[in-house]
Scaffold this motif. Structure first.
Motif, PDB file in Angstrom:
ATOM      1  N   THR A   2      42.718  47.845 -23.031  1.00 51.59           N
ATOM      2  CA  THR A   2      43.663  48.722 -23.728  1.00 51.59           C
ATOM      3  C   THR A   2      43.867  48.266 -25.162  1.00 51.59           C
ATOM      4  OG1 THR A   2      44.812  49.214 -21.663  1.00 51.59           O
ATOM      5  CG2 THR A   2      45.981  49.681 -23.712  1.00 51.59           C
ATOM      6  N   ASN A   3      44.063  46.944 -25.363  1.00 51.74           N
ATOM      7  CA  ASN A   3      44.240  46.413 -26.713  1.00 51.74           C
ATOM      8  C   ASN A   3      43.013  46.659 -27.580  1.00 51.74           C
ATOM      9  OD1 ASN A   3      46.782  45.546 -26.148  1.00 51.74           O
ATOM     10  ND2 ASN A   3      46.292  43.377 -26.014  1.00 51.74           N
ATOM     11  N   LEU A   4      41.826  46.561 -26.982  1.00 50.73           N
ATOM     12  CA  LEU A   4      40.589  46.799 -27.733  1.00 50.73           C
ATOM     13  C   LEU A   4      40.536  48.243 -28.211  1.00 50.73           C
ATOM     14  CD1 LEU A   4      37.789  45.920 -28.703  1.00 50.73           C
ATOM     15  CD2 LEU A   4      36.901  46.520 -26.438  1.00 50.73           C
ATOM     16  N   ILE A   5      40.881  49.176 -27.336  1.00 54.46           N
ATOM     17  CA  ILE A   5      40.873  50.595 -27.703  1.00 54.46           C
ATOM     18  C   ILE A   5      41.884  50.868 -28.813  1.00 54.46           C
ATOM     19  CG2 ILE A   5      41.357  52.931 -26.874  1.00 54.46           C
ATOM     20  CD1 ILE A   5      40.316  52.029 -24.134  1.00 54.46           C
ATOM     21  N   ILE A   6      43.089  50.278 -28.673  1.00 51.62           N
ATOM     22  CA  ILE A   6      44.128  50.468 -29.692  1.00 51.62           C
ATOM     23  C   ILE A   6      43.663  49.896 -31.032  1.00 51.62           C
ATOM     24  CG2 ILE A   6      46.457  49.811 -30.400  1.00 51.62           C
ATOM     25  CD1 ILE A   6      47.257  49.859 -27.454  1.00 51.62           C
ATOM     26  N   THR A   7      43.040  48.715 -30.997  1.00 56.45           N
ATOM     27  CA  THR A   7      42.551  48.079 -32.226  1.00 56.45           C
ATOM     28  C   THR A   7      41.540  48.950 -32.938  1.00 56.45           C
ATOM     29  OG1 THR A   7      42.895  45.866 -31.298  1.00 56.45           O
ATOM     30  CG2 THR A   7      41.389  46.051 -33.164  1.00 56.45           C
TER      31      THR A   7
END
Length: 291
Positions: A2-7
């Protein structure tokens, strides 16, 4: 995940904001500063730059700098097609080649030359020395860029350095406030630093604005090359950071710098080629009259 997608999503939004702002600035790069302040759409460009900076800071909370920094080259990837579309033409082969070389070189540099993030701030003497050195560099390159027939890349380089110094000064101010409290802003050195931030931010905006007067791609690529390079130099020389690379990686990084420089040269050639093919309006009227 999820953090990767948000980044990645935030980095794409940052690139779009910066690219749109650069395109707006490029359209009005022929105007004087006095004329620019009366154009509402230029304030939109400044707002987009501010939004881009805020989103960039936000993205650092979701992903590593080693991922976010390479994604910064998306600004160039988006801006060049934006500019071509606005001019109702296709991206030229030379532009595509230059953009590819620049992106590959910048990405390689960002991946290889990394400095571990620290919270150290600039000492008073270091801050003053950095400001004075920046004034000399930005002033010299700005002067060179204003000479008749001079390359606009001088101003793009000066703007890139001014932006990176703004970042370094902002880090010192923010960290000092966080560690000591808002009262630190009343210290003379902090007041000096805040004033320098404002001055360099204005100077960077004006310089990059002027650098777009003969085209967008090459100056934007130069700014994207100089900004992280000077920021890395400040981190190593003044903030006690260390290059996270081996000697072999440094050699590869030097090669990446050459590749990025070649890309900028290609983009400059593409800009000059476009200028040679453009027919001034007066000449077009003369041709029509002759017919």
């Amino acid at each position: 995940m999820t953090n990767l997608i948000i980044t990645i999503a935030l980095c794409v939004l940052v690139a779009i904001a910066y690219a749109a702002a650069a395109l707006i600035q490029a359209r009005h790069a022929h105007l004087t500063i006095r004329e620019l302040v009366h154009i509402p759409v230029l304030w939109l460009a400044l707002a987009l730059n501010g939004i881009g900076a805020a989103l960039h800071v936000t993205s650092l909370g979701f992903g590593p700098l080693s991922l976010i920094q390479p994604l910064g080259v998306l600004t160039l990837v988006i801006a060049v097609p934006f500019a071509a579309s606005a001019a109702k033409r296709k991206v030229s082969r030379l532009e595509l080649s230059g953009m590819t070389y620049t992106v590959i070189g910048l990405t390689g540099l960002a991946l290889l030359i990394t400095t571990p993030g620290t919270t150290r701030t600039l000492a008073s003497g270091e801050l003053v020395a950095l400001v004075l050195a920046t004034i000399v560099f930005v002033g010299a390159f700005g002067f060179l860029g204003r000479r008749p027939g001079a390359s606009s890349l001088y101003e793009a380089a000066a703007g890139g350095v001014a932006y990176s110094v703004c970042s370094a000064l902002c880090q010192t101010v923010v960290v000092s406030v966080r560690e000591t409290g808002a009262g630190v802003l009343l210290r003379p050195i902090m007041i000096f630093g805040v004033v320098a931030i404002v001055v360099f931010a204005i100077a960077a905006t004006v310089l990059t604005q002027r650098s777009y007067r003969h085209g967008l791609a090459a100056p934007l690529a130069m700014t994207n090359l100089v900004n992280p390079a000077s920021a890395t130099a400040i981190g190593v020389l003044l903030l006690g950071e260390h290059l996270g690379t081996t000697p072999f990686q440094m050699v590869i990084a030097a090669g990446c710098a050459v590749v990025a420089g070649w890309g900028v040269a290609q983009l400059a050639r593409a800009r000059d080629a476009d200028a040679r093919h453009e027919v001034p309006a007066a000449d077009r009227e003369t041709v029509r009259a002759a017919r």
